[in-house]
Motif scaffolding. Structure first.
Motif, PDB file in Angstrom:
ATOM      1  N   LYS A   1       0.826  -1.220   0.000  1.00 35.30           N
ATOM      2  CA  LYS A   1       0.000   0.000   0.000  1.00 35.30           C
ATOM      3  C   LYS A   1       0.861   1.271   0.000  1.00 35.30           C
ATOM      4  O   LYS A   1       0.323   2.372   0.052  1.00 35.30           O
ATOM      5  CB  LYS A   1      -0.927   0.004   1.226  1.00 35.30           C
ATOM      6  N   GLU A   2       2.171   1.086   0.004  1.00 36.59           N
ATOM      7  CA  GLU A   2       3.143   2.186  -0.005  1.00 36.59           C
ATOM      8  C   GLU A   2       3.042   3.086   1.231  1.00 36.59           C
ATOM      9  O   GLU A   2       3.272   4.284   1.177  1.00 36.59           O
ATOM     10  CB  GLU A   2       3.041   2.997  -1.301  1.00 36.59           C
ATOM     11  N   LEU A   3       2.722   2.463   2.371  1.00 39.28           N
ATOM     12  CA  LEU A   3       2.645   3.174   3.638  1.00 39.28           C
ATOM     13  C   LEU A   3       3.857   2.881   4.523  1.00 39.28           C
ATOM     14  O   LEU A   3       4.139   3.628   5.459  1.00 39.28           O
ATOM     15  CB  LEU A   3       1.346   2.816   4.374  1.00 39.28           C
ATOM     16  N   VAL A   4       4.544   1.780   4.224  1.00 41.39           N
ATOM     17  CA  VAL A   4       5.721   1.348   4.981  1.00 41.39           C
ATOM     18  C   VAL A   4       6.802   0.960   3.980  1.00 41.39           C
ATOM     19  O   VAL A   4       6.496   0.459   2.897  1.00 41.39           O
ATOM     20  CB  VAL A   4       5.374   0.144   5.900  1.00 41.39           C
ATOM     21  N   GLU A   5       8.057   1.199   4.376  1.00 47.47           N
ATOM     22  CA  GLU A   5       9.178   0.770   3.538  1.00 47.47           C
ATOM     23  C   GLU A   5      10.100  -0.130   4.346  1.00 47.47           C
ATOM     24  O   GLU A   5      10.223   0.021   5.559  1.00 47.47           O
ATOM     25  CB  GLU A   5       9.954   1.962   2.987  1.00 47.47           C
ATOM     26  N   ARG A   6      10.724  -1.076   3.637  1.00 45.84           N
ATOM     27  CA  ARG A   6      11.741  -1.944   4.218  1.00 45.84           C
ATOM     28  C   ARG A   6      13.088  -1.507   3.677  1.00 45.84           C
ATOM     29  O   ARG A   6      13.212  -1.201   2.510  1.00 45.84           O
ATOM     30  CB  ARG A   6      11.517  -3.388   3.771  1.00 45.84           C
ATOM     31  N   LYS A   7      14.069  -1.535   4.558  1.00 45.84           N
ATOM     32  CA  LYS A   7      15.444  -1.254   4.138  1.00 45.84           C
ATOM     33  C   LYS A   7      16.374  -2.218   4.860  1.00 45.84           C
ATOM     34  O   LYS A   7      16.046  -2.708   5.943  1.00 45.84           O
ATOM     35  CB  LYS A   7      15.841   0.186   4.482  1.00 45.84           C
ATOM     36  N   ALA A   8      17.504  -2.447   4.252  1.00 45.47           N
ATOM     37  CA  ALA A   8      18.514  -3.278   4.904  1.00 45.47           C
ATOM     38  C   ALA A   8      18.997  -2.556   6.158  1.00 45.47           C
ATOM     39  O   ALA A   8      19.158  -1.336   6.152  1.00 45.47           O
ATOM     40  CB  ALA A   8      19.672  -3.532   3.957  1.00 45.47           C
ATOM     41  N   ASN A   9      19.226  -3.317   7.199  1.00 47.66           N
ATOM     42  CA  ASN A   9      19.756  -2.770   8.441  1.00 47.66           C
ATOM     43  C   ASN A   9      21.233  -2.454   8.216  1.00 47.66           C
ATOM     44  O   ASN A   9      22.003  -3.352   7.870  1.00 47.66           O
ATOM     45  CB  ASN A   9      19.580  -3.793   9.561  1.00 47.66           C
TER      46      ASN A   9
ATOM     47  N   THR B   1      14.914  -3.278   8.372  1.00 48.88           N
ATOM     48  CA  THR B   1      14.227  -2.346   9.262  1.00 48.88           C
ATOM     49  C   THR B   1      12.974  -1.865   8.546  1.00 48.88           C
ATOM     50  O   THR B   1      12.867  -1.923   7.313  1.00 48.88           O
ATOM     51  CB  THR B   1      15.109  -1.139   9.626  1.00 48.88           C
ATOM     52  N   LEU B   2      12.035  -1.396   9.335  1.00 48.80           N
ATOM     53  CA  LEU B   2      10.769  -0.872   8.815  1.00 48.80           C
ATOM     54  C   LEU B   2      10.641   0.591   9.206  1.00 48.80           C
ATOM     55  O   LEU B   2      11.036   0.988  10.306  1.00 48.80           O
ATOM     56  CB  LEU B   2       9.588  -1.648   9.409  1.00 48.80           C
ATOM     57  N   ALA B   3      10.064   1.370   8.307  1.00 51.01           N
ATOM     58  CA  ALA B   3       9.800   2.788   8.590  1.00 51.01           C
ATOM     59  C   ALA B   3       8.572   3.205   7.801  1.00 51.01           C
ATOM     60  O   ALA B   3       8.224   2.590   6.783  1.00 51.01           O
ATOM     61  CB  ALA B   3      10.999   3.644   8.194  1.00 51.01           C
ATOM     62  N   LEU B   4       7.919   4.248   8.278  1.00 53.01           N
ATOM     63  CA  LEU B   4       6.790   4.806   7.543  1.00 53.01           C
ATOM     64  C   LEU B   4       7.300   5.549   6.312  1.00 53.01           C
ATOM     65  O   LEU B   4       8.340   6.199   6.354  1.00 53.01           O
ATOM     66  CB  LEU B   4       6.007   5.782   8.422  1.00 53.01           C
ATOM     67  N   THR B   5       6.549   5.445   5.233  1.00 50.99           N
ATOM     68  CA  THR B   5       6.807   6.286   4.074  1.00 50.99           C
ATOM     69  C   THR B   5       6.196   7.649   4.367  1.00 50.99           C
ATOM     70  O   THR B   5       5.430   7.800   5.344  1.00 50.99           O
ATOM     71  CB  THR B   5       6.142   5.704   2.813  1.00 50.99           C
ATOM     72  N   PRO B   6       6.467   8.656   3.557  1.00 50.05           N
ATOM     73  CA  PRO B   6       5.792   9.939   3.764  1.00 50.05           C
ATOM     74  C   PRO B   6       4.250   9.794   3.757  1.00 50.05           C
ATOM     75  O   PRO B   6       3.577  10.432   4.562  1.00 50.05           O
ATOM     76  CB  PRO B   6       6.295  10.792   2.597  1.00 50.05           C
ATOM     77  N   ALA B   7       3.731   8.936   2.896  1.00 52.09           N
ATOM     78  CA  ALA B   7       2.270   8.719   2.866  1.00 52.09           C
ATOM     79  C   ALA B   7       1.787   8.083   4.165  1.00 52.09           C
ATOM     80  O   ALA B   7       0.731   8.447   4.698  1.00 52.09           O
ATOM     81  CB  ALA B   7       1.883   7.848   1.670  1.00 52.09           C
ATOM     82  N   GLY B   8       2.551   7.133   4.691  1.00 53.12           N
ATOM     83  CA  GLY B   8       2.198   6.498   5.964  1.00 53.12           C
ATOM     84  C   GLY B   8       2.260   7.480   7.110  1.00 53.12           C
ATOM     85  O   GLY B   8       1.384   7.513   7.973  1.00 53.12           O
TER      86      GLY B   8
END
Length: 151
Positions: free
Chosen positions: A79-87, A95-102
């Motif tokens: 839904k493009e509300l959360v993004e995953r990135k390598a730690n 790691t998880l973080a909110l996108t600007p939309a989230g």
């Protein structure tokens, strides 16, 4: 000896369930109109309080399994509300973080939660509401109830 079972309406749990179901179902309809489930809302709200976190830490905070968190994260990434990135400290971990939309959605959903609470509990005087919360927190504490209400 009285063999009559207690009346259904004699149980506080009965009344709590009626109120809980009404409050929960009303809120669920409101957040679903915004494109998320209650579990997704709780996930977004918890993630809002941290800049970036490991899924395992979020699972612990929410009282859920890592598998359940992964499924929620998958839906929210889609839904493009959360993004995953390598730690950066461990390339095997994410790691998880909110996108600007989230990040923009969380305050709108929190306002829905506030209005939903107000609609159901406005009948209580402020002191009654404080007392009700105190009593519910006492029950939670006494019985060691944990986890977040996600459904």
């Amino acid at each position: 000896m009285n063999d009559m079972p207690s009346a259904l309406h004699a149980h506080l749990g009965y009344w709590l369930r009626i109120v809980s179901n009404a409050v929960s179902h009303s809120f669920a309809r409101k957040v679903e109109a915004e494109g998320v489930t209650v579990a997704e809302w709780v996930f977004l709200r918890m993630l809002h309080d941290v800049d970036r976190t490991a899924p395992t830490l979020l699972a612990e905070r929410m009282g859920m399994t890592k598998g359940a968190i992964t499924k929620l994260a998958d839906r929210l990434v889609e839904k493009e509300l959360v993004e995953r990135k390598a730690n950066p400290d461990d390339r095997r971990a994410q790691t998880l973080a909110l996108t600007p939309a989230g990040r923009a959605l969380v305050p709108r959903l929190a306002a829905l939660a506030d209005r939903n609470d107000a609609a159901f509990f406005e009948t209580l005087e402020p002191r009654e509401r404080v007392e009700m919360e105190r009593l519910l927190r006492k029950i939670v504490s006494t019985h060691g109830l944990t986890g977040l209400a996600t459904d």
